[in-house]
Write a protein that holds these residues in place. Structure first.
Motif, mmCIF file in Angstrom:
data_model
loop_
_atom_site.group_PDB
_atom_site.id
_atom_site.type_symbol
_atom_site.label_atom_id
_atom_site.label_comp_id
_atom_site.label_asym_id
_atom_site.label_seq_id
_atom_site.Cartn_x
_atom_site.Cartn_y
_atom_site.Cartn_z
ATOM 1 N N GLY A 88 0.787 -1.223 0.000
ATOM 2 C CA GLY A 88 0.000 0.000 0.000
ATOM 3 C C GLY A 88 0.818 1.272 0.000
ATOM 4 N N ILE A 89 2.099 1.183 0.328
ATOM 5 C CA ILE A 89 2.947 2.379 0.298
ATOM 6 C C ILE A 89 3.287 2.789 -1.127
ATOM 7 C CG2 ILE A 89 5.148 1.143 0.376
ATOM 8 C CD1 ILE A 89 6.154 3.294 2.294
ATOM 9 N N ILE A 119 -1.252 4.576 6.254
ATOM 10 C CA ILE A 119 -1.813 4.353 7.593
ATOM 11 C C ILE A 119 -2.649 3.078 7.607
ATOM 12 C CG2 ILE A 119 -3.429 5.260 9.308
ATOM 13 C CD1 ILE A 119 -2.516 8.074 8.484
ATOM 14 N N GLY A 120 -3.452 2.903 6.559
ATOM 15 C CA GLY A 120 -4.245 1.687 6.474
ATOM 16 C C GLY A 120 -3.377 0.444 6.447
ATOM 17 N N HIS A 226 -0.003 8.028 -11.083
ATOM 18 C CA HIS A 226 -0.426 7.621 -9.741
ATOM 19 C C HIS A 226 -1.743 6.844 -9.760
ATOM 20 C CE1 HIS A 226 -2.833 11.311 -10.249
ATOM 21 N NE2 HIS A 226 -3.648 10.827 -9.328
ATOM 22 N N LEU A 227 -2.560 7.003 -10.829
ATOM 23 C CA LEU A 227 -3.857 6.324 -10.835
ATOM 24 C C LEU A 227 -3.733 4.808 -10.914
ATOM 25 C CD1 LEU A 227 -6.204 8.654 -12.909
ATOM 26 C CD2 LEU A 227 -6.043 8.374 -10.446
ATOM 27 N N PRO A 228 -2.924 4.239 -11.833
ATOM 28 C CA PRO A 228 -2.755 2.791 -11.781
ATOM 29 C C PRO A 228 -2.195 2.313 -10.441
ATOM 30 C CG PRO A 228 -1.963 3.638 -13.870
ATOM 31 C CD PRO A 228 -2.255 4.823 -13.012
ATOM 32 N N ALA A 229 -1.313 3.107 -9.832
ATOM 33 C CA ALA A 229 -0.748 2.697 -8.542
ATOM 34 C C ALA A 229 -1.828 2.609 -7.467
ATOM 35 C CB ALA A 229 0.346 3.678 -8.117
ATOM 36 N N PHE A 230 -2.737 3.592 -7.432
ATOM 37 C CA PHE A 230 -3.829 3.536 -6.458
ATOM 38 C C PHE A 230 -4.793 2.401 -6.780
ATOM 39 C CE2 PHE A 230 -2.556 7.778 -5.055
ATOM 40 C CZ PHE A 230 -2.834 7.714 -3.695
ATOM 41 N N VAL A 231 -5.127 2.243 -8.069
ATOM 42 C CA VAL A 231 -6.007 1.147 -8.453
ATOM 43 C C VAL A 231 -5.368 -0.197 -8.099
ATOM 44 C CG1 VAL A 231 -7.062 -0.007 -10.440
ATOM 45 C CG2 VAL A 231 -7.176 2.470 -10.249
ATOM 46 N N GLY A 232 -4.035 -0.228 -8.081
ATOM 47 C CA GLY A 232 -3.334 -1.445 -7.709
ATOM 48 C C GLY A 232 -3.661 -1.944 -6.316
ATOM 49 N N LEU A 233 -4.203 -1.083 -5.474
ATOM 50 C CA LEU A 233 -4.580 -1.515 -4.129
ATOM 51 C C LEU A 233 -5.821 -2.402 -4.129
ATOM 52 C CD1 LEU A 233 -3.896 1.699 -2.019
ATOM 53 C CD2 LEU A 233 -2.522 -0.371 -2.193
ATOM 54 N N VAL A 260 -10.619 -0.629 5.386
ATOM 55 C CA VAL A 260 -11.553 0.421 4.966
ATOM 56 C C VAL A 260 -10.792 1.702 4.624
ATOM 57 C CG1 VAL A 260 -13.440 1.904 5.737
ATOM 58 C CG2 VAL A 260 -13.481 -0.541 6.262
ATOM 59 N N THR A 261 -9.756 2.018 5.402
ATOM 60 C CA THR A 261 -8.947 3.208 5.132
ATOM 61 C C THR A 261 -8.262 3.114 3.781
ATOM 62 O OG1 THR A 261 -8.548 3.454 7.512
ATOM 63 C CG2 THR A 261 -7.094 4.660 6.029
ATOM 64 N N VAL A 262 -7.724 1.943 3.465
ATOM 65 C CA VAL A 262 -7.084 1.743 2.164
ATOM 66 C C VAL A 262 -8.092 1.924 1.033
ATOM 67 C CG1 VAL A 262 -5.983 0.038 0.677
ATOM 68 C CG2 VAL A 262 -5.244 0.270 3.043
ATOM 69 N N LEU A 263 -9.280 1.341 1.178
ATOM 70 C CA LEU A 263 -10.302 1.481 0.145
ATOM 71 C C LEU A 263 -10.717 2.948 -0.027
ATOM 72 C CD1 LEU A 263 -12.559 -1.616 0.893
ATOM 73 C CD2 LEU A 263 -11.089 -1.273 -1.098
ATOM 74 N N ALA A 264 -10.811 3.667 1.081
ATOM 75 C CA ALA A 264 -11.169 5.083 1.006
ATOM 76 C C ALA A 264 -10.089 5.882 0.273
ATOM 77 C CB ALA A 264 -11.382 5.649 2.405
#
Length: 292
Positions: A88-89, A119-120, A226-233, A260-264
């Protein structure tokens, strides 16, 4: 389409820990990368030229040799969901590198979302009754950093090259390096693979690597980095759900808050108004742009 890649990757943790023999993470990574590279090269029918010879080796090392090695070490030593979520980092690293290297916008929302993702991750990894091996956690974090750097460099260098060919070159280079590393540091397996293990290898090679990475690098080329990286979560989300449903892993209340924090954080990053990166033409418009 890009989101399908991390969804598939989320299933690879359970596949590895359920069907494949422990103690051979580098061999598994090699078998996953090298055949996929050959298959994609046969489809692309295009060899690298000029600077892409050394770029393929550099990107292959970052995106596959280091990343796959760390990924399978983490999967071998950690519960599947934990191993996935430690990554997640990566979105925060990619966002910062994209700002510094690619001159992409680094918004306050992106920073907050990336920090929330970290944090998540901390909430999921730190507490709970899961056995957290320090080597496994370090490997997962190292893999996230390696792929973050590789993703940004792929975006910087990849304009004008077909994603299918770029993926094939990287997989071949990374797979060759993995094979050499495996031969030096890892003992061979004691027995030939069984039928279920061969099926798992085939799934990881064809679906979890060849198909997923073509979709992934296509998204890296088409979207702000950064969008593919976030979607990677989405990968840890799938891994956690499969761990709970199939593998019988447990999730504490604090770990659930972390999830939930990661999804948010993913939702906040993807929902931002955005413009296409100015230095990369839209996929499919290169011939039109070249005429001007």
């Amino acid at each position: 389409m890009t989101a399908l890649a991390p969804v598939v990757w989320g299933t690879t943790y359970l596949t590895t820990t359920t069907f494949l023999p422990p103690g051979h993470p580098l061999l598994i990574a090699t078998v996953r990368a090298l055949p996929a590279g050959f298959i994609l090269l046969l489809v692309a029918r295009r060899l690298p030229t000029g600077s892409w010879w050394w770029r393929s080796w550099a990107l292959g090392a970052l995106n596959f040799t280091v990343f796959f090695g760390c990924l399978f070490i983490a999967a071998d030593r950690l519960p599947g969901g934990v191993a996935a979520v430690v990554g997640g980092i990566q979105p925060l690293i990619v966002a910062v590198l994209g700002w510094r290297i690619l001159s992409e916008r680094l918004t306050v929302v992106t920073i907050i979302a990336g920090t929330a993702g970290v944090i998540g991750v901390g909430l999921i990894v730190a507490p709970g009754d899961a056995a957290l091996d320090p080597v496994g956690v370090a490997a997962a974090l190292s893999g996230a950093v390696s792929m973050a750097v590789g993703t940004v460099l792929t975006k910087r260098w990849g304009a004008g090259q077909p994603p299918l060919a770029v993926t094939a070159w990287q997989l071949l280079a990374g797979g060759i390096l993995l094979a050499a590393l495996t031969a030096v540091v890892e003992p061979p397996p004691d027995a030939l693979p069984t039928a279920p293990q061969l099926g798992a290898y085939a799934y990881l090679t064809l679906v979890g690597t060849a198909l997923a990475y073509v979709l992934w690098f296509r998204g890296v080329r088409s979207l702000p980095t950064h969008l593919p990286a976030f979607v990677g979560l989405l990968s840890p989300v799938v891994a956690v759900v499969l761990g709970l449903v199939v593998a019988g892993e447990t999730l504490s209340a604090l770990q659930a808050v972390g999830l939930v924090t990661v999804l948010a954080s993913v939702t906040a990053a993807v929902a931002q108004p955005r413009t296409r990166a100015s230095n990369v033409p839209p996929v499919g418009l290169e011939p039109t742009l070249k005429r001007f």
